[in-house]
Design a protein around this motif. Structure first.
Motif, PDB file in Angstrom:
ATOM      1  N   SER A 226       0.845  -1.202   0.000  1.00 52.18           N
ATOM      2  CA  SER A 226       0.000   0.000   0.000  1.00 52.18           C
ATOM      3  C   SER A 226       0.864   1.229   0.000  1.00 52.18           C
ATOM      4  O   SER A 226       1.771   1.347   0.817  1.00 52.18           O
ATOM      5  N   THR A 247      -3.965   5.595   3.354  1.00 56.52           N
ATOM      6  CA  THR A 247      -3.807   5.507   1.900  1.00 56.52           C
ATOM      7  C   THR A 247      -4.646   6.601   1.247  1.00 56.52           C
ATOM      8  O   THR A 247      -4.652   6.740   0.036  1.00 56.52           O
ATOM      9  N   ARG A 248      -5.401   7.339   2.062  1.00 55.97           N
ATOM     10  CA  ARG A 248      -6.329   8.324   1.512  1.00 55.97           C
ATOM     11  C   ARG A 248      -6.110   9.690   2.135  1.00 55.97           C
ATOM     12  O   ARG A 248      -7.006  10.244   2.778  1.00 55.97           O
ATOM     13  N   ASP A 250      -6.211  12.294   0.753  1.00 52.89           N
ATOM     14  CA  ASP A 250      -7.189  13.210   0.153  1.00 52.89           C
ATOM     15  C   ASP A 250      -8.412  13.424   1.044  1.00 52.89           C
ATOM     16  O   ASP A 250      -9.189  14.348   0.822  1.00 52.89           O
ATOM     17  N   ASP A 381     -15.858   5.311  -3.262  1.00 54.15           N
ATOM     18  CA  ASP A 381     -15.315   5.401  -4.622  1.00 54.15           C
ATOM     19  C   ASP A 381     -14.493   6.669  -4.829  1.00 54.15           C
ATOM     20  O   ASP A 381     -14.537   7.585  -4.022  1.00 54.15           O
ATOM     21  N   ASP A 382     -13.796   6.676  -5.962  1.00 53.22           N
ATOM     22  CA  ASP A 382     -13.135   7.912  -6.375  1.00 53.22           C
ATOM     23  C   ASP A 382     -14.204   8.924  -6.773  1.00 53.22           C
ATOM     24  O   ASP A 382     -15.329   8.556  -7.115  1.00 53.22           O
ATOM     25  N   GLN A 385     -13.045  16.221  -5.276  1.00 51.28           N
ATOM     26  CA  GLN A 385     -12.766  16.802  -3.970  1.00 51.28           C
ATOM     27  C   GLN A 385     -13.729  17.954  -3.632  1.00 51.28           C
ATOM     28  O   GLN A 385     -14.020  18.774  -4.506  1.00 51.28           O
ATOM     29  N   THR A 396      -9.980  12.437  -7.431  1.00 56.53           N
ATOM     30  CA  THR A 396      -9.353  11.748  -6.298  1.00 56.53           C
ATOM     31  C   THR A 396      -7.876  11.427  -6.486  1.00 56.53           C
ATOM     32  O   THR A 396      -7.053  11.752  -5.633  1.00 56.53           O
ATOM     33  N   ARG A 397      -7.538  10.778  -7.626  1.00 61.65           N
ATOM     34  CA  ARG A 397      -6.133  10.337  -7.784  1.00 61.65           C
ATOM     35  C   ARG A 397      -5.172  11.515  -7.774  1.00 61.65           C
ATOM     36  O   ARG A 397      -4.092  11.452  -7.198  1.00 61.65           O
ATOM     37  N   GLU A 398      -5.586  12.573  -8.425  1.00 61.23           N
ATOM     38  CA  GLU A 398      -4.734  13.750  -8.473  1.00 61.23           C
ATOM     39  C   GLU A 398      -4.645  14.392  -7.085  1.00 61.23           C
ATOM     40  O   GLU A 398      -3.576  14.817  -6.647  1.00 61.23           O
ATOM     41  N   ILE A 400      -4.827  12.900  -4.264  1.00 60.33           N
ATOM     42  CA  ILE A 400      -3.955  12.088  -3.402  1.00 60.33           C
ATOM     43  C   ILE A 400      -2.498  12.476  -3.614  1.00 60.33           C
ATOM     44  O   ILE A 400      -1.762  12.728  -2.659  1.00 60.33           O
ATOM     45  N   SER A 401      -2.090  12.607  -4.883  1.00 57.01           N
ATOM     46  CA  SER A 401      -0.662  12.867  -5.069  1.00 57.01           C
ATOM     47  C   SER A 401      -0.327  14.321  -4.723  1.00 57.01           C
ATOM     48  O   SER A 401       0.715  14.595  -4.121  1.00 57.01           O
TER      49      SER A 401
END
Ligand code: ANZ
Ligand code: ZN
Length: 829
Positions: A226, A247-248, A250, A381-382, A385, A396-398, A400-401
């Motif tokens: 993870s 892991t989240r 966000d 789910d994704d 924001q 979401t993915r963006e 997170i990073s």
């Protein structure tokens, strides 16, 4: 003379043994092939699962031997473990005596099956000349810092009275052996640092293309990588910090509580500072008594206690309550979490039960912001924001990073990779295992036993205790020893090693079974490793198959294996179960068929043939008495086919060129012979579909049996057919094939003969005559290969010079081709 397997089978087993037919050595001209089955536990007698495993392995070993490989095909016994202790209790025998008796009995059963092992290489993990090297390997791990001792909450099975590795806790928290719910205890234990290899174990899975995808997937999940962020929350009014892994990241604006595992050391610190300290401690110990299933399985009742302390969310300074929660486990991440009820279902259930706030910070890409008060489940789910300050609107993915980077820039946390894989707990409070070769000295602490003093042998004059406790701590003569470092009094380690350690390197020992100054010789392992074909049960996907990979990597790093030998098993075949009347054969179901009985009644060849014919190896095999009889009758027919034609076969002329055979039916039969070789070879080698290979051989046998003509030409084809049939059947049913091979007057054993090669000329189909028409009128007759497709036929015919001539100056409108018959060209009048 009838098909008398009762005398044929022992005759050939003796002949193989006496001639050392299957002995192999390192090196030579031939390419090597290492064929291996998971070695058996000497439980007393072989069962059908064994029979299936070894029928598959022996088939492959024999096939590859005939294909010209130098085949290493060994067997041994995984001989330490609990059942020997249970038997000792039950029957009042020594575990060693019980085990060795079983080993000898099962060896004789394996010989009765006709497996082509190199018996000189048999290893037994309970043999001091083997476990000496298990201990030696442990010491090498220890020297490298890969074996260490620490106090840890460990899995404890009250019924087996021992600690279990994580891999041995199955079905959501039960002992893999007895099914009892596993509890946690704090004990000093030995561990192997398998987590150092987590990433490599994961990465190399991609290269194991010869493994079933299912097993690779199970290992990926087991290793459980993870990527996330480790962040810290300060505890208001104290100088304490709570570290959490998420892991989240966000969802940071949606955190409404922080929760600690009961075992988290911060619990004691907070209790010490709190007026309700005792309540906190009591709650924590209550949780610690719960088993892992009660705490963490889906749908388990969530329980928590508000500590009264507050943490501060670094992003907005908000105060959030600190709880202890039973579903937070100490041995994952940091043993603390940030609770985000809106987006994590477990946190959601917890928040609803204890009336904590629910703040959504992600909305569905095509929907409204959920309402925290009326949500019925977490939105996991994704999405997009929201309620997240400057990050609103990001997917979401963006998010997170970007937010992980933000946390690192601000110094609130750092990116971290976590694995579900834990270090391997290897100490067992059991007698019948390899003693861990260390002593404890009051002056020097933990002292490894010097290598030249290995093995530390198990004392033999012990009584296994009622209730299953280990007698080792009580064996004063054995326990009390001298410290190798200072010479003072010292105590031996009384824990023994998990038997999965013994089985993590046995495949290396087979390459140099007699090596007495090293566990195995570099020369041997460099030649034989890796195992080319491994065969065994899927139940080992996350146990043995990960441990063996780990050991291989460590041995390679220790310089015991070549540097490029990083994986032990190139190809893996996981055989299906043997079932009867719809369920797995087992004593408890009362549907067990005893291999011994089947072999006595029908012979080993029949048993093997049935098993290989009844199902593809990876599928479950449905036991059928009818099927066994069918297999037996087939072998009887093959036997008679040879016996009835013996004189004619012996004096038959050599195989003839297909072109020189007059009779069309004989040419067809000859073609069938070679097509069968071609198909059987591919079925075994490429497809591993042994059942369809047998079906083709049955077809061939029928065709040979139906041949009536007895001309010299016919006898030449019959002889070729029978010999081919026997050669192809030999890996399946070796005894009867040896016998018939000998009866026909062949020199040497069929087991050592070369696998037949199909004659390419015979794989071609016969030629046929097709007509060429123009506007429906026949213009030419042409000879072409039979079986061409429409397109192929059209191409061949249209390129024929005579046809080209016929069509000169004509305007072709359309071409119609009918395979094996005609090509009609429509031209403008
Ligand atoms: C906040 C969060 C919000 C999380 C969200 C998930 C979803 P994997 O993917 O398995 O690594 N977690 C972390 N440590 C834990 C522990 N010791 N016991 C129980 N749960 C723990 O799971 C990582 C997630 O599992 C982490 O991310 C954490 O919950 C939880 F919408 O943090 B998360
Ligand atoms: Zn000492």
């Amino acid at each position: 003379m009838a098909y008398d397997f009762g005398s044929i089978e022992p005759k050939w087993q003796r002949a193989w043994e006496d001639s050392g037919a299957f002995h192999v050595e390192t090196g030579g001209e031939k390419p090597k092939f290492y064929c291996l089955e998971m070695f058996p536990y000497p439980s007393g007698a072989l069962h059908m699962g064994h029979l299936r495993n070894y029928s598959i392995g022996d088939l492959m070993a024999r096939f590859l031997r005939m294909r010209g490989y130098n085949v290493l095909y060994p067997i041994g016994f995984d001989a330490f473990g609990l059942p020997a202790e249970n038997a000792a209790l039950k029957f009042g025998v020594q575990p060693a005596d019980w085990t060795w008796k079983n080993i000898e009995h099962m060896t004789s059963q394996l010989k009765r099956m006709g497996c082509s092992y190199d018996w000189r290489r048999r290893v037994e993990t309970c043999n001091p000349n083997y476990y000496r090297w298990t201990q030696w390997l442990f010491l090498q791990f220890f020297k490298k810092g890969l074996a260490y001792r620490k106090e840890a909450p460990v899995n404890w099975c009250e019924s087996c009275k021992t600690v279990l590795a994580n891999e041995q806790v199955v079905d959501g928290g039960h002992c893999w052996r007895c099914g009892t719910a596993v509890t946690k205890r704090n004990l000093e234990q030995w561990f192997l640092r398998i987590t150092d290899y987590a990433q490599e174990l994961l990465d190399c899975l991609d290269s194991l293309v010869g493994w079933p995808e299912r097993v690779r997937m199970m290992q990926r999940n087991w290793i459980g990588r993870s990527e996330g962020v480790r962040l810290s929350f300060s505890v208001e009014g104290t100088d304490l910090e709570i570290e959490a892994f998420t892991t989240r990241i966000d969802t940071i604006y949606g955190v409404t509580f922080v929760a600690l595992a009961a075992e988290n050391p911060l619990v004691r610190r907070l209790a010490a500072l709190s007026p309700k300290g005792q309540e906190i401690l009591d709650f924590a110990s209550k949780v610690m008594r719960q088993s892992e299933i009660e705490r963490s399985s889906l749908g388990a009742e969530k329980e928590g206690l508000d500590t009264g302390f507050f943490a501060v969310n670094p992003v907005d300074g908000r105060r959030i309550p600190i709880w202890i929660a039973n579903y937070i486990l100490m041995d994952y991440g940091t043993g603390a979490i940030m609770g985000v009820p809106a987006h994590d279902q477990r946190d959601f259930e917890f928040a609803r039960k204890y009336c904590l706030k629910v703040i959504p910070v992600i909305r569905p890409a095509d929907g409204e912001i959920p309402n925290g008060d009326s949500m019925e489940a977490a939105f996991e789910d994704d999405g997009i924001q929201c309620n997240s300050g400057e990050f609103d609107g990001l997917p979401t993915r963006e998010a997170i990073s970007r937010m992980a980077q933000w946390f690192e820039d601000k110094g609130w946390g750092r990116r971290e990779v976590n694995y579900r894989l834990r270090d391997w707990l290897i100490s067992r409070q059991r007698y019948w295992g390899a003693p861990i070769p260390v002593v404890y000295c009051d002056r020097c602490g933990i002292v490894p036993v010097p290598e030249e003093e290995l093995p530390v042998t198990l004392p033999m004059d012990v009584t296994v205790l009622e209730g299953g406790g280990s007698p080792l701590p009580e064996a004063a003569n054995w326990v009390n020893t001298k410290c190798p470092a200072c010479g003072g009094p010292a105590r031996r380690e009384t824990d023994t090693m998990d038997t999965f350690i013994c089985s993590s390197w046995y495949f290396l020992r087979y390459t140099s079974p007699c090596s007495s100054d090293a566990p195995f010789k570099m020369e041997d392992v460099s030649y034989w490793m890796p195992v080319d074909q491994y065969i065994g049960g899927i139940e080992h996907a996350c146990l043995h198959l990960i441990y063996a990979r780990f050991f291989t990597k460590v041995c390679s790093d220790l310089g015991l294996l070549p540097p490029d030998c990083r994986e032990p098993f190139t190809n893996l075949l996981t055989q299906g179960m043997v079932i009867k009347d719809g369920s797995k054969m087992s004593k408890s179901k009362g549907n067990v068929v005893d291999p011994d009985e089947i072999i006595s009644r029908y012979g080993a060849d029949t048993a093997r043939l049935f098993i290989l014919f009844a199902a593809p190896p990876e599928k479950d095999l449905d036991w059928s008495d009818k099927g066994v009889e069918g297999a037996h009758r087939f072998l009887g027919r093959v036997f008679r086919l040879v016996e009835d034609n013996l004189d004619a076969l012996r004096s038959a002329p050599k195989p003839m060129e297909i072109g020189s055979i007059e009779d069309k039916a004989l040419r067809d039969l000859k073609r069938l012979i070679h097509r069968t070789v071609d198909k059987v070879t591919r079925d075994i080698e490429e497809e591993k579909q042994f059942n369809t290979a047998v079906a083709s051989l049955m077809e061939l046998s029928n065709a040979l049996g139906a041949l009536k003509s007895r001309t010299p030409e016919a006898m030449s084809v019959l002889r070729e057919g029978v010999e081919t049939l026997l050669l192809c059947l030999a890996p399946f049913t070796p005894h009867v094939c040896e016998e018939l091979w000998e009866m026909m007057g062949n020199q040497g054993m069929i087991s050592l003969a070369s696998w037949p090669k199909p004659d390419l000329e015979c794989l071609k189909l016969e030629d046929v005559t097709v007509v060429f028409q123009i506007n429906g009128k026949v213009r030419e007759e042409l000879t072409v290969q039979a079986g061409l497709s429409k397109e192929e036929l059209q191409k061949v015919v249209m390129e024929d010079p005579r046809v080209i001539k016929r069509l000169e100056g004509k305007d072709v409108v359309k071409v119609i081709a009918v395979p094996d018959k005609l090509v009609n060209v429509v031209v403008k009048p």
